[in-house]
Scaffold this motif. Sequence first.
Motif, PDB file in Angstrom:
ATOM      1  N   MET A 227       6.651  -8.876   7.011  1.00 29.23           N
ATOM      2  CA  MET A 227       5.521  -8.390   6.038  1.00 29.23           C
ATOM      3  C   MET A 227       5.987  -7.223   4.960  1.00 29.23           C
ATOM      4  O   MET A 227       5.659  -7.174   4.062  1.00 29.23           O
ATOM      5  N   HIS A 228       7.260  -6.549   5.297  1.00 27.88           N
ATOM      6  CA  HIS A 228       7.399  -5.504   4.781  1.00 27.88           C
ATOM      7  C   HIS A 228       7.870  -5.418   3.292  1.00 27.88           C
ATOM      8  O   HIS A 228       7.339  -4.960   2.284  1.00 27.88           O
ATOM      9  N   HIS A 229       8.786  -6.717   3.265  1.00 30.35           N
ATOM     10  CA  HIS A 229       9.279  -6.764   1.767  1.00 30.35           C
ATOM     11  C   HIS A 229       8.100  -7.247   0.864  1.00 30.35           C
ATOM     12  O   HIS A 229       8.188  -6.509  -0.254  1.00 30.35           O
ATOM     13  N   GLU A 230       7.302  -8.111   1.119  1.00 31.20           N
ATOM     14  CA  GLU A 230       6.221  -8.345   0.150  1.00 31.20           C
ATOM     15  C   GLU A 230       5.241  -7.117  -0.125  1.00 31.20           C
ATOM     16  O   GLU A 230       4.967  -6.907  -1.306  1.00 31.20           O
ATOM     17  N   GLN A 231       5.086  -6.616   0.745  1.00 29.48           N
ATOM     18  CA  GLN A 231       4.010  -5.328   0.507  1.00 29.48           C
ATOM     19  C   GLN A 231       4.493  -4.111   0.196  1.00 29.48           C
ATOM     20  O   GLN A 231       3.818  -3.348  -0.589  1.00 29.48           O
ATOM     21  N   VAL A 232       5.691  -3.932   0.433  1.00 25.70           N
ATOM     22  CA  VAL A 232       6.542  -2.769  -0.210  1.00 25.70           C
ATOM     23  C   VAL A 232       6.618  -2.921  -1.670  1.00 25.70           C
ATOM     24  O   VAL A 232       6.561  -2.131  -2.513  1.00 25.70           O
ATOM     25  N   VAL A 233       7.192  -4.049  -2.059  1.00 28.54           N
ATOM     26  CA  VAL A 233       7.501  -4.431  -3.720  1.00 28.54           C
ATOM     27  C   VAL A 233       6.191  -4.389  -4.198  1.00 28.54           C
ATOM     28  O   VAL A 233       5.989  -3.995  -5.320  1.00 28.54           O
ATOM     29  N   ALA A 234       5.088  -4.850  -3.524  1.00 30.85           N
ATOM     30  CA  ALA A 234       3.646  -4.897  -4.203  1.00 30.85           C
ATOM     31  C   ALA A 234       3.126  -3.535  -4.632  1.00 30.85           C
ATOM     32  O   ALA A 234       2.477  -3.216  -5.508  1.00 30.85           O
ATOM     33  N   ALA A 235       3.317  -2.425  -3.379  1.00 29.52           N
ATOM     34  CA  ALA A 235       3.004  -1.308  -3.830  1.00 29.52           C
ATOM     35  C   ALA A 235       3.537  -0.393  -4.478  1.00 29.52           C
ATOM     36  O   ALA A 235       2.950   0.232  -5.313  1.00 29.52           O
ATOM     37  N   ALA A 236       4.993  -0.728  -4.737  1.00 33.14           N
ATOM     38  CA  ALA A 236       5.820  -0.154  -5.828  1.00 33.14           C
ATOM     39  C   ALA A 236       5.360  -0.594  -7.081  1.00 33.14           C
ATOM     40  O   ALA A 236       5.127   0.322  -7.998  1.00 33.14           O
ATOM     41  N   ALA A 237       4.843  -1.886  -7.328  1.00 33.97           N
ATOM     42  CA  ALA A 237       4.726  -2.328  -8.439  1.00 33.97           C
ATOM     43  C   ALA A 237       3.213  -1.724  -8.921  1.00 33.97           C
ATOM     44  O   ALA A 237       2.843  -1.416 -10.077  1.00 33.97           O
ATOM     45  N   ALA A 238       2.469  -1.237  -7.954  1.00 34.74           N
ATOM     46  CA  ALA A 238       1.143  -0.782  -8.156  1.00 34.74           C
ATOM     47  C   ALA A 238       1.144   0.827  -8.350  1.00 34.74           C
ATOM     48  O   ALA A 238       0.304   1.709  -8.428  1.00 34.74           O
ATOM     49  N   GLY A 239       2.582   1.425  -8.337  1.00 41.87           N
ATOM     50  CA  GLY A 239       2.792   2.743  -8.590  1.00 41.87           C
ATOM     51  C   GLY A 239       2.362   3.699  -7.256  1.00 41.87           C
ATOM     52  O   GLY A 239       2.203   4.851  -7.586  1.00 41.87           O
ATOM     53  N   LYS A 240       2.406   2.968  -6.064  1.00 44.26           N
ATOM     54  CA  LYS A 240       2.175   3.851  -4.877  1.00 44.26           C
ATOM     55  C   LYS A 240       3.534   4.349  -3.974  1.00 44.26           C
ATOM     56  O   LYS A 240       4.323   3.339  -3.872  1.00 44.26           O
TER      57      LYS A 240
END
Length: 344
Positions: A78-91
């Motif tokens: 799950m890491h890939h999806e969640q980390v990419v999404a977090a980065a896109a959200a500026g986290k």
Amino acid sequence: MACLSLAIIGCGRIAQTAHARALADLSNRVRLTATADIELDEAKRVAQPWGADAYSDYRRVLERPDVDAVIVSTPEFMHHEQVVAAAAAGKHVLCEKPMANSLREADAMIAACERANVRLLVGHSRRFTRRYLEVERVLRSGEIGDVRLVRENERRNRSFGGLSKVLWRPGHWSGDPKTSHGVALMAGVHEADILRWFVGAEAVSVYAQHDVTGEGNIGIPDFISFTVKFSNGGIGSSEISRLPPGSYPAFHQLEVYGQRGLLRAKDSDSVSVSLFHEQGASFPAYEEILMATRYSYTRQLLEFVAAIDEKRTPRVSPYDARAALSIALAAVESAKSGLPVAPE
């Protein structure tokens, strides 16, 4: 210094036994604002002491403007999806090891965080464990000379933390070959990182053998032995087993052979209490001590906060985590083919 607002995505065992304790240790520097887990009760369990909000969908966490950073402690697939999404959200992101299930995913995670100018620290917690930090200090002093061989072996019993009831079994993600590489990534990536760290060079060749030992295991390797050749001529070797019975305590031992001396570090402190009875032996405190690793997760979180505050790359860079992953994946491929494999 402002208090960093954090959220935890994935509230299972590692979040409860390690990350939540680290947050409590640093309550003057961080606060837990939200949690997320597909099992909402688990998210609530971690959130409750902080009065944080709990969600079953991690995307709800990322929508919140009051969350500065996230700890991703879900399974590696799950890491890939969640980390990419977090980065896109500026986290900013502290992601549990292993970094990802593939190098392609790891590269995408690094690129996403660089584009968003957010910090990414992958949780190689042993980099923050006192005994390994002391080994690093001695090695960097030159006291034992150039490192020629590093051995890091790990044993954990079949019932460790109750995980034997689910690990590498049907119905659990770790028992599905589509989502799990077995012990090579779950544990071996730690050893891969340690070998590279202490040898001080890049891996050029990996040779491995693995096996399925646990009763009820449907075919996911839970034992691996691998040897790594490094570009400076140094050698790393590791053996990881989940075979010992429940009465055997968790055990790690490191040996570093230099040209002028040898270092040894082991987990003897993890067995603080031993209980012997008719059914065998048990060690009531060792799991708690091992998972807390004498404040290694606290040091890790402190480094994450400092990297954010100081706008710098964490001391364990994303490229360090990628290199460890490349060794572990090469070990998987070597064990399958029976041939040495060059890490990518």
